[in-house]
Design a protein around this motif. Sequence first.
Motif, PDB file in Angstrom:
ATOM      1  N   THR A 154       1.004  -1.167  -0.340  1.00 26.71           N
ATOM      2  CA  THR A 154      -0.026   0.051   0.444  1.00 26.71           C
ATOM      3  C   THR A 154       0.574   1.122   0.287  1.00 26.71           C
ATOM      4  O   THR A 154       0.618   2.360  -0.602  1.00 26.71           O
ATOM      5  N   ARG A 155       1.834   1.380   0.993  1.00 26.59           N
ATOM      6  CA  ARG A 155       2.980   2.555   0.925  1.00 26.59           C
ATOM      7  C   ARG A 155       3.436   2.911  -0.531  1.00 26.59           C
ATOM      8  O   ARG A 155       3.741   3.374  -1.021  1.00 26.59           O
ATOM      9  N   ILE A 156       3.976   1.496  -0.785  1.00 20.05           N
ATOM     10  CA  ILE A 156       4.627   1.489  -2.594  1.00 20.05           C
ATOM     11  C   ILE A 156       3.756   2.654  -3.442  1.00 20.05           C
ATOM     12  O   ILE A 156       4.263   3.837  -3.899  1.00 20.05           O
ATOM     13  N   LEU A 157       2.095   1.770  -2.920  1.00 13.85           N
ATOM     14  CA  LEU A 157       1.281   2.626  -4.640  1.00 13.85           C
ATOM     15  C   LEU A 157       0.712   3.688  -3.791  1.00 13.85           C
ATOM     16  O   LEU A 157       1.215   4.575  -4.974  1.00 13.85           O
ATOM     17  N   LYS A 158       1.250   4.399  -2.911  1.00 13.62           N
ATOM     18  CA  LYS A 158       1.092   5.749  -2.408  1.00 13.62           C
ATOM     19  C   LYS A 158       2.487   6.418  -2.802  1.00 13.62           C
ATOM     20  O   LYS A 158       1.362   8.103  -3.972  1.00 13.62           O
ATOM     21  N   VAL A 159       3.521   5.855  -2.524  1.00 14.10           N
ATOM     22  CA  VAL A 159       4.236   6.841  -2.924  1.00 14.10           C
ATOM     23  C   VAL A 159       4.705   6.855  -4.744  1.00 14.10           C
ATOM     24  O   VAL A 159       4.490   7.778  -5.657  1.00 14.10           O
ATOM     25  N   ALA A 160       4.082   5.512  -5.542  1.00 11.43           N
ATOM     26  CA  ALA A 160       3.734   5.684  -6.679  1.00 11.43           C
ATOM     27  C   ALA A 160       2.713   6.622  -7.251  1.00 11.43           C
ATOM     28  O   ALA A 160       3.066   7.304  -8.551  1.00 11.43           O
ATOM     29  N   ARG A 161       1.741   6.837  -6.949  1.00 16.07           N
ATOM     30  CA  ARG A 161       0.443   7.701  -6.652  1.00 16.07           C
ATOM     31  C   ARG A 161       1.325   8.856  -7.018  1.00 16.07           C
ATOM     32  O   ARG A 161       0.977  10.129  -7.804  1.00 16.07           O
TER      33      ARG A 161
ATOM     34  N   TYR B   7      12.709   3.420  -3.580  1.00 16.32           N
ATOM     35  CA  TYR B   7      12.356   4.176  -2.364  1.00 16.32           C
ATOM     36  C   TYR B   7      12.417   3.190  -0.920  1.00 16.32           C
ATOM     37  O   TYR B   7      13.176   3.331   0.395  1.00 16.32           O
ATOM     38  N   ARG B   8      11.112   2.406  -0.856  1.00 14.53           N
ATOM     39  CA  ARG B   8      11.034   0.922   0.183  1.00 14.53           C
ATOM     40  C   ARG B   8      12.565   0.817   0.197  1.00 14.53           C
ATOM     41  O   ARG B   8      12.451   0.736   1.619  1.00 14.53           O
ATOM     42  N   ASN B   9      13.217   0.128  -0.298  1.00 15.54           N
ATOM     43  CA  ASN B   9      14.258  -0.782  -0.593  1.00 15.54           C
ATOM     44  C   ASN B   9      15.336   0.031   0.703  1.00 15.54           C
ATOM     45  O   ASN B   9      15.892  -0.189   1.489  1.00 15.54           O
ATOM     46  N   LEU B  10      15.339   1.556   0.148  1.00 11.98           N
ATOM     47  CA  LEU B  10      16.535   2.368   0.773  1.00 11.98           C
ATOM     48  C   LEU B  10      15.856   2.397   2.657  1.00 11.98           C
ATOM     49  O   LEU B  10      16.754   2.510   3.578  1.00 11.98           O
TER      50      LEU B  10
END
Length: 74
Positions: free
Chosen positions: A35-42, A64-67
């Motif tokens: 969900t967080r990845i989708l929000k950041v991608a949006r 960014y999530r991996n970092l």
Amino acid sequence: MTSRLIHKYAEPDKDGLLLLHKAMTKLDLSARAYTRILKVARTIADLEGSDNIQTHHLAEAIGYRNLDRSNWGE
């Protein structure tokens, strides 16, 4: 952003879903991380003026999530 809004505004295309699935498996990410990845991608797509989330938006968000998960900078 609620899950309903995420489904409406942050739904990736077929290639994006494949990339996201691979990242989820390889990085052992949770549903919350998804969900967080989708929000950041949006957000990235919005900053570029794109109506849809594209694969490169997801790739950047995953990066960014991996970092965030690593001990980056230590």
